[in-house]
Design a protein around this motif. Structure first.
Motif, PDB file in Angstrom:
ATOM      1  N   UNK A  34       0.824  -1.203   0.000  1.00 26.28           N
ATOM      2  CA  UNK A  34       0.000   0.000   0.000  1.00 26.28           C
ATOM      3  C   UNK A  34       0.863   1.260   0.000  1.00 26.28           C
ATOM      4  N   UNK A  35       0.433   2.246  -0.766  1.00 25.72           N
ATOM      5  CA  UNK A  35       1.073   3.565  -0.781  1.00 25.72           C
ATOM      6  C   UNK A  35       0.293   4.549   0.085  1.00 25.72           C
TER       7      UNK A  35
ATOM      8  N   UNK B 272       6.413  13.087  -3.026  1.00 22.40           N
ATOM      9  CA  UNK B 272       7.747  13.686  -3.063  1.00 22.40           C
ATOM     10  C   UNK B 272       8.237  14.032  -1.665  1.00 22.40           C
ATOM     11  N   UNK B 273       7.347  14.569  -0.844  1.00 18.58           N
ATOM     12  CA  UNK B 273       7.739  14.946   0.513  1.00 18.58           C
ATOM     13  C   UNK B 273       8.167  13.728   1.319  1.00 18.58           C
ATOM     14  N   UNK B 274       7.370  12.656   1.267  1.00 21.58           N
ATOM     15  CA  UNK B 274       7.707  11.473   2.062  1.00 21.58           C
ATOM     16  C   UNK B 274       8.984  10.820   1.559  1.00 21.58           C
ATOM     17  N   UNK B 275       9.161  10.745   0.253  1.00 17.86           N
ATOM     18  CA  UNK B 275      10.367  10.112  -0.260  1.00 17.86           C
ATOM     19  C   UNK B 275      11.611  10.930   0.079  1.00 17.86           C
TER      20      UNK B 275
ATOM     21  N   UNK C 289      14.678   9.429   2.160  1.00 17.75           N
ATOM     22  CA  UNK C 289      16.051   9.569   1.675  1.00 17.75           C
ATOM     23  C   UNK C 289      16.965  10.178   2.722  1.00 17.75           C
ATOM     24  N   UNK C 290      16.452  11.153   3.464  1.00 18.60           N
ATOM     25  CA  UNK C 290      17.244  11.772   4.520  1.00 18.60           C
ATOM     26  C   UNK C 290      17.558  10.769   5.626  1.00 18.60           C
TER      27      UNK C 290
ATOM     28  N   UNK D 111       9.549  14.011  13.906  1.00 19.73           N
ATOM     29  CA  UNK D 111       9.383  15.426  13.561  1.00 19.73           C
ATOM     30  C   UNK D 111       8.808  15.626  12.169  1.00 19.73           C
ATOM     31  N   UNK D 112       9.211  14.780  11.238  1.00 16.70           N
ATOM     32  CA  UNK D 112       8.925  15.068   9.828  1.00 16.70           C
ATOM     33  C   UNK D 112       7.907  14.151   9.155  1.00 16.70           C
TER      34      UNK D 112
END
Length: 234
Positions: free
Chosen positions: A192-193, A202-205, A209-210, A230-231
């Motif tokens: 599931x996405x 884009x924000x989650x990826x 990545x961070x 936090x994110x």
């Protein structure tokens, strides 16, 4: 009822997953080969939505464990009777005859592996990262691809590191790459996405990545968890 000496123990950690558990458990029944003895263990981390009761009603063996996927999966492994362990997220659906494919892949020298992965969403970025799941490098691994492992290797490896509140799958698989030849089965699980849809692809990826970068640069499990809280979690 738990089969005697099952060939494969499916271990599913859950926390408030009553909406997806019925579909997953029904799916497992539909796509198993029927050639092996299986047990399904749902490890509940303190659900308040009836997840444990639903799983039991649908024939799964349910055990309780302290909250946290690493703790829950370790508890499931300790309770398992199978020769092979299969760790599966509650929103990830294995392919047809998954049990046969896993059993065929466990051979001397190749004692752990996963499937390729697809998302249930056609976003181009998600399709790209799903394509990368065929590449046999540890950077391309993740828990959504599911994980199978010989139980003796799991026990000798020490299992999941409970210091990791997040990233426990990647940390463990990274160690497995040093212990055995890791197998990528050329069939796909579908995952599931939903988190991408909730937060934004884009924000989650970017944040995932961070987290990978911070781990590579030596961040502690606590620092990774703090960044996630936090994110992403908030």
């Amino acid at each position: 009822m738990t089969p005697t000496n099952p060939d494969l123990s499916i271990i599913i950690p859950v926390l408030d997953e009553s909406e997806v558990l019925p579909d997953l458990l029904a799916h497992l029944e539909q796509v198993k080969s029927g050639e092996f003895h299986l047990e399904t263990i749902v490890v509940d981390g303190g659900s308040r939505d009836g997840s444990a009761e639903i799983a039991a009603q649908l024939g799964a063996r349910v055990i309780d464990a302290p909250r946290g996927r690493a703790r829950q999966m370790n508890a499931g492994a300790m309770a398992a009777f199978g020769k092979t362990l299969y760790f599966l997220h509650s929103d990830t659906y294995p392919p047809k005859n998954f049990d046969q494919k896993i059993r065929d892949s466990i051979v001397p020298g190749r004692l752990a592996g996963c499937f390729r992965m697809r998302f249930d969403d056609g976003h181009p970025l998600l399709r790209f990262f799903a394509w990368c799941s065929r590449i046999n490098l540890r950077i391309c691994r993740g828990g959504d691809q599911s994980l199978f492992i010989d139980k003796e290797l799991f026990e000798s490896s020490g299992g999941f590191n409970t210091s990791y509140i997040i990233y426990e799958d990647s940390e463990f698989i990274g160690r497995l790459y040093d212990l055995t030849r890791f197998t990528i089965i050329a069939d796909h699980v579908v995952t599931s996405a939903r988190k991408y849809r909730d937060i934004g692809v884009w924000r989650l990826q970017f944040h995932f990545g961070m987290i990978h970068l911070k781990n590579f640069l030596g961040a502690s499990p606590e620092q990774l968890s703090s960044y996630y809280s936090r994110n992403i979690a908030s």
